[in-house]
Design a protein around this motif. Structure first.
Motif, PDB file in Angstrom:
ATOM      1  N   GLU A   2       0.848  -1.179   0.000  1.00 58.32           N
ATOM      2  CA  GLU A   2       0.000   0.000   0.000  1.00 58.32           C
ATOM      3  C   GLU A   2       0.889   1.236   0.000  1.00 58.32           C
ATOM      4  O   GLU A   2       2.068   1.164   0.326  1.00 58.32           O
ATOM      5  N   GLY A   3       0.302   2.365  -0.378  1.00 54.94           N
ATOM      6  CA  GLY A   3       1.064   3.617  -0.385  1.00 54.94           C
ATOM      7  C   GLY A   3       1.728   3.913  -1.718  1.00 54.94           C
ATOM      8  O   GLY A   3       2.533   4.835  -1.819  1.00 54.94           O
ATOM      9  N   PHE A   4       1.386   3.133  -2.748  1.00 54.39           N
ATOM     10  CA  PHE A   4       2.053   3.332  -4.032  1.00 54.39           C
ATOM     11  C   PHE A   4       1.773   4.702  -4.628  1.00 54.39           C
ATOM     12  O   PHE A   4       2.670   5.362  -5.138  1.00 54.39           O
ATOM     13  N   GLU A   5       0.479   5.132  -4.526  1.00 53.03           N
ATOM     14  CA  GLU A   5       0.105   6.397  -5.168  1.00 53.03           C
ATOM     15  C   GLU A   5       0.936   7.557  -4.628  1.00 53.03           C
ATOM     16  O   GLU A   5       1.475   8.358  -5.385  1.00 53.03           O
ATOM     17  N   GLU A   6       1.023   7.616  -3.285  1.00 51.43           N
ATOM     18  CA  GLU A   6       1.784   8.705  -2.683  1.00 51.43           C
ATOM     19  C   GLU A   6       3.259   8.636  -3.083  1.00 51.43           C
ATOM     20  O   GLU A   6       3.899   9.641  -3.366  1.00 51.43           O
ATOM     21  N   LEU A   7       3.751   7.412  -3.068  1.00 49.66           N
ATOM     22  CA  LEU A   7       5.158   7.234  -3.449  1.00 49.66           C
ATOM     23  C   LEU A   7       5.379   7.732  -4.881  1.00 49.66           C
ATOM     24  O   LEU A   7       6.291   8.520  -5.158  1.00 49.66           O
ATOM     25  N   ALA A   8       4.509   7.280  -5.782  1.00 48.83           N
ATOM     26  CA  ALA A   8       4.653   7.642  -7.187  1.00 48.83           C
ATOM     27  C   ALA A   8       4.626   9.161  -7.358  1.00 48.83           C
ATOM     28  O   ALA A   8       5.384   9.736  -8.146  1.00 48.83           O
ATOM     29  N   LYS A   9       3.774   9.805  -6.588  1.00 51.92           N
ATOM     30  CA  LYS A   9       3.664  11.246  -6.687  1.00 51.92           C
ATOM     31  C   LYS A   9       4.974  11.921  -6.255  1.00 51.92           C
ATOM     32  O   LYS A   9       5.474  12.826  -6.916  1.00 51.92           O
ATOM     33  N   THR A  10       5.504  11.442  -5.158  1.00 58.51           N
ATOM     34  CA  THR A  10       6.766  12.003  -4.674  1.00 58.51           C
ATOM     35  C   THR A  10       7.896  11.770  -5.674  1.00 58.51           C
ATOM     36  O   THR A  10       8.776  12.612  -5.860  1.00 58.51           O
ATOM     37  N   LEU A  11       7.872  10.601  -6.318  1.00 60.33           N
ATOM     38  CA  LEU A  11       8.968  10.255  -7.233  1.00 60.33           C
ATOM     39  C   LEU A  11       9.014  11.160  -8.460  1.00 60.33           C
ATOM     40  O   LEU A  11      10.051  11.286  -9.102  1.00 60.33           O
ATOM     41  N   GLU A  12       7.866  11.775  -8.772  1.00 63.49           N
ATOM     42  CA  GLU A  12       7.774  12.533 -10.019  1.00 63.49           C
ATOM     43  C   GLU A  12       8.922  13.518 -10.220  1.00 63.49           C
ATOM     44  O   GLU A  12       9.464  13.650 -11.300  1.00 63.49           O
ATOM     45  N   LYS A  13       9.273  14.193  -9.144  1.00 60.09           N
ATOM     46  CA  LYS A  13      10.284  15.251  -9.341  1.00 60.09           C
ATOM     47  C   LYS A  13      11.714  14.704  -9.417  1.00 60.09           C
ATOM     48  O   LYS A  13      12.644  15.449  -9.724  1.00 60.09           O
ATOM     49  N   TYR A  14      11.899  13.401  -9.133  1.00 56.32           N
ATOM     50  CA  TYR A  14      13.259  12.852  -9.157  1.00 56.32           C
ATOM     51  C   TYR A  14      13.652  12.383 -10.557  1.00 56.32           C
ATOM     52  O   TYR A  14      13.896  11.210 -10.805  1.00 56.32           O
ATOM     53  N   THR A  15      13.690  13.333 -11.458  1.00 58.32           N
ATOM     54  CA  THR A  15      14.095  13.017 -12.821  1.00 58.32           C
ATOM     55  C   THR A  15      15.586  12.669 -12.822  1.00 58.32           C
ATOM     56  O   THR A  15      16.326  13.091 -11.924  1.00 58.32           O
ATOM     57  N   PRO A  16      16.021  11.896 -13.793  1.00 59.91           N
ATOM     58  CA  PRO A  16      17.434  11.523 -13.851  1.00 59.91           C
ATOM     59  C   PRO A  16      18.369  12.730 -13.776  1.00 59.91           C
ATOM     60  O   PRO A  16      19.401  12.690 -13.099  1.00 59.91           O
ATOM     61  N   GLU A  17      17.996  13.809 -14.441  1.00 59.82           N
ATOM     62  CA  GLU A  17      18.869  14.995 -14.442  1.00 59.82           C
ATOM     63  C   GLU A  17      18.967  15.592 -13.042  1.00 59.82           C
ATOM     64  O   GLU A  17      20.051  15.926 -12.571  1.00 59.82           O
TER      65      GLU A  17
END
Lengths: 363, 538, 610
Positions: B95-110
């Protein structure tokens, strides 16, 4: 998902064969030698070792298969209805010949050898009554390097070129320090790029010395020494990192620790690192604490247990009474046993009455 | 470890982050090397130092110290963005995938490459695709994840990654912390922590209080969590802690900010140390109890894979020294207890009654079987890996975590990042290893590891004695120029009292686990000029 | 020039980083070094660039005699001392070089131009005695010729036909005598080995076309089985049967050609490769099709520069014409061939050693099982056959099995390439039906014994072969009949010796060879070859006692029973057969007063004693 190799072997179907007329069950995919050893039949060998891959180089384990073929028991897989002769006059003669060849190739003088009494070559020489070389075949001088490395000593005059060290380093430690170089009768070992051990990438795990069947590679001894037949062995668990390697510690007649060898039953499967191998002599340092100490005027003095315990108990009682149990704290230890730690936290919680207990888990 | 050492051959790949495995857990390091070098298994290494394992890695990320969460988030960013995660697993078991995915958005490779100091963002994308194809992949970490103010979050991030990839609860997978000391696992299991009884039963629970009061025949067990080690030192300076009893530890060398530790110890009314040597810490004590070393006693220890093993007495103890449990029992009885243990096995048998995860173990079983906790009943075979089928807590919790920088960043005054750790031949504060002749000969002196790039810019040569300072203190130490170090990052092993790294380290703590940030602080490197060049000393 | 890190990086990049390329990388670097040396610094950097343990590189370099990490010189002169060259006077060549340059084997001239080594067979035995200067092969040596050659090299490396190779063209090594059954060698001389069109003009690649058009892989295997073709490397295993052992399925499978022609006296494979490379390529491609293999490797001994160069050129031509590569001739069959090189190790002619060597390892033989068909190169299914075997495939396909077995003996069909060397008036390659007698070979094709000398014995099958006295002159030399007579056909070598050859001196040379070429892995061979060499030296030194004869036989018997591979089992044949034929001569050598100029010469030359 792949199963671990041991799991597959345990489940491997049985294969029935006869060895010296005895019906035994081996496991599919395993060798005659393994089947024999599991059934208490002692086929001799030098290059085989259960922790490394098959080699088939020493040829000592040669057996007769189905009356017609000579096969090395350490490489030949068991087969249904296979008939194996592991020992007869002809095989004994071949083994004796090979052993005498090996003796003539090196300088196998047990008198000076650290492996005396714990040497697989010596055992076989006894078993097959192999004789000392007559000197007609001059031996090649090989490398002796007893000082370059802090951890290992090497005397290639005692080497039988079985290759266990090469595989110990290549398949267990994976530092690949050892390799054969040269060729034919000039084959010899090299560590690294024709270097001395001390200059090579060796990390002193000592696994090669543990697998060496003779005295060709031996560990340096940090503390005691003694005849191999006088050493006593007991296992314990390594005191260093959290892998929990099981180690056999060997002590001499005087009770001094001599050496450590990896025990195959632990998670380490017989392997050790430099700390497990060599980091035990601190136990018998003369600087060990041998008496309770009480500090007076900034100096420690020795005290009897009763006095020291009473002193601490008295102080603790007073502090607890004056400032409450939460003014007392204790640190348990990641170096002590479960029992010690259990008792320490029980002491702090049940006797002192506080939860101020911690240890260096975070370091 | 959620999984077992003997599962190493089951893994298709290994993700090693913040662990110099071949030096600190060499036997496991060799097992991983065997799989990678001899059997072609895959390896991803993340570490600020170019450690040995990095040489065999398919992908190696030399990140700035303290940026683990960023790189993990960066990898997960790609995995989620490219739909490479194990959807069925995440849906069913987490559980908690949605929140995690949202947070991950800004961690682009660059963005991540920028934080971590990596040159090629594309590598993050490639590596993410690569690890998504490794089934099962096991993740190994050590203090390079935990010893940060963001340590707990770092641990949670590793779990996020493994859950995302469906690698938790399967043989050959898992999140596998490598414990640094032989019984740190057991010390925790036994309740050597301020907030829990044995088997992590919270002290705050009234039920647990009642349970232990009955089991121990005790009254009024405290439900107030105790102080952690660092808090006790602070408490001592503040006068709240008046007595401290230390068994087998050497905080003067092992704890951050040595000056602060010494000040704390010197403020105590009663300081008792129980050890085998007169350590730097014991020297500060009022009373010292001599205890048995590990080869002089029997008892059990629990390794990093939760395996409980028996220690046997090998040699006779010296002088008047005594077993640790005996000393504790003597003190307890003087304080009114009526303990009557005759051997360690007596204690074990009491312990397992109150420790559900050890309840099924006996000395006999531990001697003959390979048992890993949880082992709740005498018939239970023990547990090879955790979270099989379902997580202990039900659903696996994915936690949205943001990267936070180390407490002390580099700046103009202290421009170099300092990280600390161990070397192969030494251990911890050296109480044991430095008293072992061969180990001490192999690694006799402290050093600071520095990249060739930095050595040139500071005009420093290999072997030169230099000065290193932080806001806490400074020391003089020999330089070892090596390719291992990342430019701008230096490393000092903390074993050596003659140049104790913990004079320099910062005592900033993780807010939850209270773990000190040994792995990152800011320092200054200075050449020690000969006297005449300084213009003095004439 | 000194080898820089950049050079190493470039070579590694070009050849490939995987361990299997180690041989070619080291060969390139050694050539670039200008003084034939791979310094430990170079080796260390190679290990780093290839991500190999340094010990693996040390072990490799130490195994292959063509490499040296010790200083040598601009030119390495390797003088052959194997059987045929020894019989034809190799000692004289060493004497001449020592006299002219003042260096003994293992020494360099002070100006760093020449370094002298003794070596085993160079594969141009019909023009013995022979030597190799760097990679140029020179034969028919005389004292004068050696001196002239050295002086020419000192001025400037003389141009040979191509970059390097034998000064004698392969076609010149074929005996010009009528009555041969020229099948494999039929086109040699007519074909320009550098031009594929020349091969195409003589039905080249017709067999491959026919194969792909008309036959399933199973049918090809059956045709080869029906033809009775047996492996020409020495063991004589039926080729079709061997091919049928390859597992079915899509996994990578390797078709490997053993062109490590190291058996002293043998040079047939070299000639086939130099003169008609496409025939081999076509044969391997057909075999690859039959076995469902996608990749072929030709492992050529490193000394055969010309064969390597011509094969490489031929492979490129075949690729460009669509005979190699993807969808060959429009079929679904993909196949390509690559060349691997040897480094100077006789044992690498043993198929499992060859496979280890191909992988960039020491050429240690592997124990069996697993057999190569199950786990060979890179642990994948692999079939290894000799050059002559593969080269026979096209004609079998074109002309049919019945045609093939129309010559030869019932169980050994087809023709055999016999390599004649030693004391005959004519030496060279002859192609004759299997089962030709020794007498016919010597008297008809060899033109009789040299200068009217008297036949004493012939060693047939190479150094590992048996000694045939006059009683076996009429033995049909095929695979089975030789075995029945207690000898072996081996690779088809006939080394004829007249009365001037001392049996003791001859055996000493044979046993020195085995000690030098034993890989050293298994104890009986490593120590046994050394002890046999020592024992035979006692006879040459006239210090032996008669019990030594039986001790030699005893050692060879233990080695035969206990050795890991065929090399350790090899000495038994020459030792027992020579002792059977010439026991008296050995007994005479037990007398310290016995005079033997041949032994004296060898002892002085190679053992520093007289």
């Amino acid at each position: 998902m792949s199963k671990s190799p041991d799991a597959t072997l345990v489940q491997a179907p049985g294969v029935t064969l006869t060895i010296d007329g005895r019906t035994v069950v081996g496991r599919k995919g395993r060798t005659i030698l393994e089947a024999a050893l599991e059934n208490g039949i002692k086929i001799p060998y030098l290059c085989y070792h259960p922790r490394i891959s098959r080699t088939g180089a020493c040829r000592i384990c040669l057996v007769k298969v189905n009356d017609t073929m000579f096969k090395t028991a350490c490489t030949e897989p068991v087969a249904e209805n296979m008939k194996v002769v592991s020992e007869d006059a002809e095989l004994a003669a071949i083994r004796k010949d090979i052993l005498e060849m090996l003796l003539s190739e090196g300088d196998h003088n047990c008198l000076y050898c650290d492996a005396n009494g714990a040497c697989e070559l010596q055992d076989l020489v006894k078993r097959y009554d192999a004789q000392m070389p007559t000197g007609e075949f001059p031996r090649r001088k090989r490398e002796i390097d007893e000082a370059s490395s802090k951890g290992l000593k090497r005397n290639e005059d005692r080497c039988v070129l079985c290759g266990r060290c090469v595989k110990a380093c290549g398949e267990i430690q994976i530092s690949n320090v050892w390799q054969f170089t040269g060729r034919g009768s000039k084959t010899h070992l090299t560590s690294g790029l024709f270097e001395k051990i001390g200059d090579s990438p060796c990390v002193n795990c000592g696994t090669c010395s543990q697998l060496c069947p003779t005295g060709a590679i031996m560990p340096q001894l940090p503390l005691g020494n003694g005849f191999n037949w006088e050493l006593q062995k007991e296992s314990s668990i390594c005191i260093y990192c959290g892998v929990g390697c099981k180690i056999d510690f060997h002590k001499n007649k005087e009770g001094m620790l001599v050496k450590a060898t990896g025990n195959g039953d632990g998670p380490n499967e017989g392997h050790l690192c430099v700390k497990g191998r060599f980091g035990f002599d601190f136990m018998q340092k003369p600087t060990r604490l041998i008496s309770p100490l009480i500090k007076e005027n900034g100096e420690f003095r020795e005290a009897a247990w009763e006095e020291a315990l009473d002193f601490v108990a008295g102080k603790l009682k007073k502090i607890k009474a004056d400032s409450g149990p939460d003014s007392v704290g204790a640190l348990a230890s990641a170096k002590c046993s479960n029992e010690d730690n259990y008792l320490m936290q029980k002491f702090v919680r049940a006797v002192v009455g506080t939860n101020n207990i911690d240890h260096c888990a975070r370091l | 470890m959620t999984n077992s050492i003997r599962e190493i051959p089951d893994s298709a790949g290994f993700f090693v982050i913040g662990s110099n495995t071949t030096e600190n857990h060499p036997v496991i390091g060799s097992m991983i090397k065997n799989e990678v070098i001899n059997k072609g298994k895959k390896l991803i290494v993340v570490d600020p130092r170019e450690i040995e394992l990095s040489r065999y890695a398919d992908y190696y990320f030399q990140i700035n110290p303290g940026t683990n969460i960023a790189i993990l988030n960066g990898l997960m960013h790609v995995i989620v963005k490219e739909d490479l995660y194990d959807k069925a697993y995440v849906e069913e078991r987490c559980e908690g995938f949605e929140e995690l995915a949202k947070t991950l958005e800004k961690y682009t490779p660059e963005h991540v490459a920028d934080i971590c100091g990596l040159k090629k963002p594309q590598d993050i994308i490639d590596a993410a695709r690569f690890i998504a194809g490794l089934k099962p992949m096991s993740l190994y970490y050590a203090m390079g994840i935990t010893q940060f103010v963001s340590g707990v979050n770092g641990v949670k991030s590793t779990a996020n990654l493994q859950m995302l990839l469906g690698n938790l609860g399967v043989a050959g997978g898992g999140v596998n912390p490598l414990r640094g000391q032989n019984n740190v696992q057991g010390a925790c299991d036994m309740g050597g922590l301020p907030n829990v009884y044995p088997a992590y039963q919270p002290v705050t629970s009234e039920d647990n209080k009642a349970k232990f009061e009955s089991a121990w025949d005790a009254k009024n067990l405290s439900t107030k969590p105790g102080l952690t080690l660092m808090e006790m030192f602070n408490g001592a300076i503040e006068g709240k802690i008046k007595a401290l009893y230390v068994m087998g530890e050497n905080p003067v060398l092992s704890d951050p900010n040595q000056h602060h530790v010494l000040e704390a110890l010197r403020s105590l009314e009663l300081f008792v140390v129980q050890d085998i040597f007169l350590t730097e810490t014991a020297r500060e004590a009022h009373v010292v109890f001599p205890s048995f070393g590990f080869l002089e006693k029997s008892g059990t220890v629990s390794n990093t894979e939760r395996r409980v093993q028996l220690m046997n007495k090998v040699i006779d103890p010296p002088g008047q020294s005594k077993d640790d449990w005996w000393i504790i029992m003597q003190l307890a009885n003087r304080l009114g207890a009526k303990w009557d243990y005759s051997c360690s096995e007596d204690i074990f048998n009491e312990m397992r009654k109150v420790t559900p995860s050890y309840a099924g173990m006996t000395y006999q079983r531990v001697k003959n079987e390979l048992i890993q906790w949880p082992c709740p009943t005498p018939e239970h075979p023990g547990t090879q890996f955790l979270h099989k089928g379902k997580f202990s807590r039900g659903k696996g919790l994915m936690t949205a975590i943001d990267y936070t920088p180390p407490a002390e960043g580099t700046d103009k005054e202290y421009p170099v990042a300092l990280t600390t750790g161990r070397v192969l031949e030494q251990f911890h504060t050296g109480t044991m290893s430095r008293n072992s002749r061969i180990l001490e000969e192999l690694s006799p002196e402290p050093f600071i590891e520095m990249s060739g790039h930095d050595s040139r810019s500071y005009d420093i040569v290999d072997g030169e004695l230099i000065s290193v300072s932080t806001r806490r203190g400074s020391l003089r130490i020999k330089v070892r120029v090596t390719d291992t170090a990342k430019p701008g990052v230096v490393f000092i092993p903390f074993h050596f009292k003659e140049a104790a790294a913990n004079v320099l380290t910062i005592d900033a703590l993780d807010p939850v686990a209270k773990i000190p940030e040994y792995k990152a602080c800011a320092c200054r490197i200075e050449k020690i000029l000969p006297l005449d060049e300084k213009g003095g000393g004439r | 020039m000194t080898i820089t890190r950049d050079t190493i990086r470039k070579v590694v990049l070009e050849r490939g980083k995987a361990m299997e390329h180690l041989m070619l990388i080291l060969r390139d670097l050694e050539t670039l070094s200008g003084n034939n040396q791979l310094t430990t610094k170079t080796l260390e950097e190679v290990a780093e660039e290839m991500n190999l343990p340094t010990s693996a590189v040390a072990g490799f370099v130490g195994f292959y005699t063509m490499f040296s990490y010790k200083p040598r010189a601009r030119y390495v002169i390797r003088v052959c001392k194997s059987g045929p060259c020894n019989v034809m006077g190799a000692c004289t060549i060493f004497d001449a070089i020592e006299k002219h340059l003042g260096i003994k084997p293992g020494e360099a001239t002070t100006d760093g131009v020449f370094f002298l080594e003794k070596c085993e067979c160079l594969g141009i035995c019909s023009v013995a005695p022979a030597m190799m200067i760097n990679y140029d092969l020179h034969g028919n040596l005389t004292e004068k010729k050696v001196v002239d050659l050295i002086e020419r090299y000192r001025k400037q490396k003389p141009a040979v036909a191509e970059a390097s190779g034998p000064e004698v063209e392969g076609r010149e090594c074929i005996v010009k005598a009528d009555g041969q059954t020229k099948r494999l060698t039929g086109a040699i001389g007519a074909i320009d080995p550098l031009k594929i069109d020349s091969y195409l003009g003589l039905k080249g690649y017709e067999a491959l076309k026919k194969t792909l058009k008309e036959f399933t892989p199973e049918q090809v295997v059956q045709i080869v089985k029906d033809s009775g073709l047996r492996g020409r490397g020495g063991a004589g295993f039926p080729a079709g049967l061997k091919w049928s052992f390859m597992p079915k399925g899509d996994m990578p499978k390797y078709t490997v050609c053993n062109a490590d022609e190291g058996e002293p006296g043998t040079y047939k494979d070299r000639i086939l490769m130099e003169e008609n490379p496409h025939q081999l390529i076509e044969g391997m491609t057909i075999a690859g099709y039959a076995m469902g293999s996608q990749t072929g490797y030709i492992y050529v001994r490193g000394e055969f520069r010309r064969a390597i160069d011509r094969l490489q050129l031929a492979i490129e031509q075949a690729r460009s014409k669509g005979f190699l590569g993807s969808n060959i001739l429009g079929s679904a069959f993909n196949f390509d061939i690559f060349i691997k090189e040897g480094g100077g190790a006789y044992v690498c002619g043993e198929e499992s050693s060859l496979i280890n060597s191909m992988e960039g390892k020491r050429g240690y033989p592997r124990f069996r099982p697993p057999f190569p068909a199950g786990s060979g190169f890179q642990k994948r299914p692999t079939t290894v056959n000799n050059v002559e075997t593969y080269a026979s495939a096209p004609m079998i396909i074109l002309n049919g099995a019945d045609w093939y077995k129309s010559v030869g003996t019932p169980k050994c069909t087809g023709t055999k390439l016999y390599c004649l060397s030693g004391k005959m008036n004519r030496t060279g390659l002859v192609e004759l039906p299997m089962g030709t007698t020794l007498r016919e070979l010597i008297e008809v094709y060899g033109g009789g014994m040299k200068d009217g000398g008297k036949f004493k014995f012939a060693q047939v099958g190479g150094t590992a072969g048996g000694i045939l006295g006059p009683d076996l002159l009429d033995l049909p030399l095929d695979i089975d009949q030789t075995i029945q007579a207690g000898v072996t056909l081996g690779s088809g070598v006939v080394l004829a010796c007249d009365e001037s050859v001392c049996a003791v001196d001859f055996l000493l040379n044979v046993l020195a060879f085995f000690e030098h070429e034993s890989c050293g892995q298994c104890a009986p061979c490593r120590i046994g070859t050394s002890q046999l060499h020592r024992l035979s030296r006692r006879f040459a030194e006239r210090r032996a006692d008669e019990g030594d004869i039986d001790r030699m036989i005893g050692k060879t018997m233990v080695m035969k029973k206990a050795s890991l591979c065929a090399l350790g089992q090899s000495p038994v044949m020459p030792v027992t057969t020579i002792l059977k034929n010439f026991r008296r001569e050995f007994e005479r050598h037990c007398d310290s007063g016995h005079k033997c100029p041949a032994c004296d010469k060898t002892l002085r030359r190679f053992y520093g004693t007289a």
